[in-house]
Design an enzyme around this catalytic site. Sequence first.
Site, mmCIF file in Angstrom:
data_model
loop_
_atom_site.group_PDB
_atom_site.id
_atom_site.type_symbol
_atom_site.label_atom_id
_atom_site.label_comp_id
_atom_site.label_asym_id
_atom_site.label_seq_id
_atom_site.Cartn_x
_atom_site.Cartn_y
_atom_site.Cartn_z
ATOM 1 N N ASP A 174 0.894 -1.163 0.000
ATOM 2 C CA ASP A 174 0.000 0.000 0.000
ATOM 3 C C ASP A 174 0.933 1.214 0.000
ATOM 4 O O ASP A 174 1.440 1.610 1.052
ATOM 5 C CB ASP A 174 -0.863 -0.016 1.263
ATOM 6 C CG ASP A 174 -1.872 1.121 1.261
ATOM 7 O OD1 ASP A 174 -2.122 1.697 0.186
ATOM 8 O OD2 ASP A 174 -2.420 1.427 2.335
ATOM 9 N N ASP A 220 -2.735 0.877 6.985
ATOM 10 C CA ASP A 220 -1.910 0.604 5.802
ATOM 11 C C ASP A 220 -1.341 -0.813 5.832
ATOM 12 O O ASP A 220 -1.133 -1.432 4.791
ATOM 13 C CB ASP A 220 -0.763 1.613 5.714
ATOM 14 C CG ASP A 220 -1.234 3.034 5.962
ATOM 15 O OD1 ASP A 220 -1.332 3.789 4.999
ATOM 16 O OD2 ASP A 220 -1.538 3.362 7.125
ATOM 17 N N GLU A 228 -1.202 -1.135 -4.790
ATOM 18 C CA GLU A 228 -2.488 -0.447 -4.926
ATOM 19 C C GLU A 228 -2.393 0.601 -6.024
ATOM 20 O O GLU A 228 -1.447 1.377 -6.080
ATOM 21 C CB GLU A 228 -2.908 0.204 -3.601
ATOM 22 C CG GLU A 228 -4.325 0.747 -3.672
ATOM 23 C CD GLU A 228 -4.869 1.159 -2.311
ATOM 24 O OE1 GLU A 228 -4.942 0.300 -1.429
ATOM 25 O OE2 GLU A 228 -5.223 2.337 -2.161
#
Lengths: 194, 194
Positions: free
Chosen positions: B7, B141, B68
């Site tokens: 992430d 996260d 992501e």
Amino acid sequence: MRVLGVDPGLTRCGLGVVDGGTGRTVRAVAVDVVRTPPDADLSVRLLGISDAVERWLDRYKPEAVAVERVFAQHNVRTAMGTAQAGGVVALAAAKRGLPVVFHTPSEVKAAVTGSGRADKAQVTGMVMRLLGLEVKPHPADAADALALAICHLWREPMRVRLAEAEARAAEIAKNHKARLAAAAKQAKTQGAAR
Amino acid sequence: MRVLGVDPGLTRCGLGVVDGGTGRTVRAVAVDVVRTPPDADLSVRLLGISDAVERWLDRYKPEAVAVERVFAQHNVRTAMGTAQAGGVVALAAAKRGLPVVFHTPSEVKAAVTGSGRADKAQVTGMVMRLLGLEVKPHPADAADALALAICHLWREPMRVRLAEAEARAAEIAKNHKARLAAAAKQAKTQGAAR
């Protein structure tokens, strides 16, 4: 001072090396555009850009890298790819301990043409004049990379002087505050002694 | 199959390694969050993230990296930093010849919770259940990085099968077109011979 200017992009990434001389004299050392195939994986395209930038850093040994600061303006998808390309360029420079400074397109235009709203043709024209080029750098990304390097050469000394002045001002303010605190403490001690 | 989920972010970059077993079983191998100081130069922050990811690739040897996909939505400045962080992560993987796949937040949510509009708490809850974690990964996260790895493990076989089916369909269409052209040519030749 030698600067590598980079106009980042996945499809076309402009690279330009410029030497700064005394005053405002500038000299073009190298200029080119790196392309990566649009149908390749994003990570493979980033690797192509990274490899090219590393080759240029090895070959031309610039002392600083100037990268165009990206804004998500018209096309978000393109802006993201451009930001990713700029990220791997900054990384390659950081790995060699080189300073990386991001300049906005209007800073570059203002530095080179005197107007932050100059168009592409004006920027290219001024880049050719400043560097004494007889042939127009093509595509525009190549001229932009040279303009970025020139912008950095001219703006950086001012930026450094400004940062030094700010640091000095902060130091003076800090000392002044410390003297005030010492004086207040002394006044309080003398008051208590009376 | 072992996947590193990332992430991306400059301030906090979530990293999670997950192993996929038979069927839909998944096992957490490692999870952490890399932080870089907000007052450091952008290029130095990117170097910090790159170094951390390279250490993870060396230590855990994943076979694929899932990142992501960023959209410039709320805060353009943050989105650009996130895109640059994602770029250096993809580069680190590409340098080792590892496949990098970008998944959108809604793809990740849909894969893990069944709904593309699930909230953070639902995603974290399902990640804990799927991986049998007793302690909530913190900050969010970290949980997102694990969710990305799970999403990749479950989506990738389908994506590969779909790509193969599309390639087969294209091949059949091409052969059919070639047969039609040959038949038309033959009919023309016979017509001319009469």
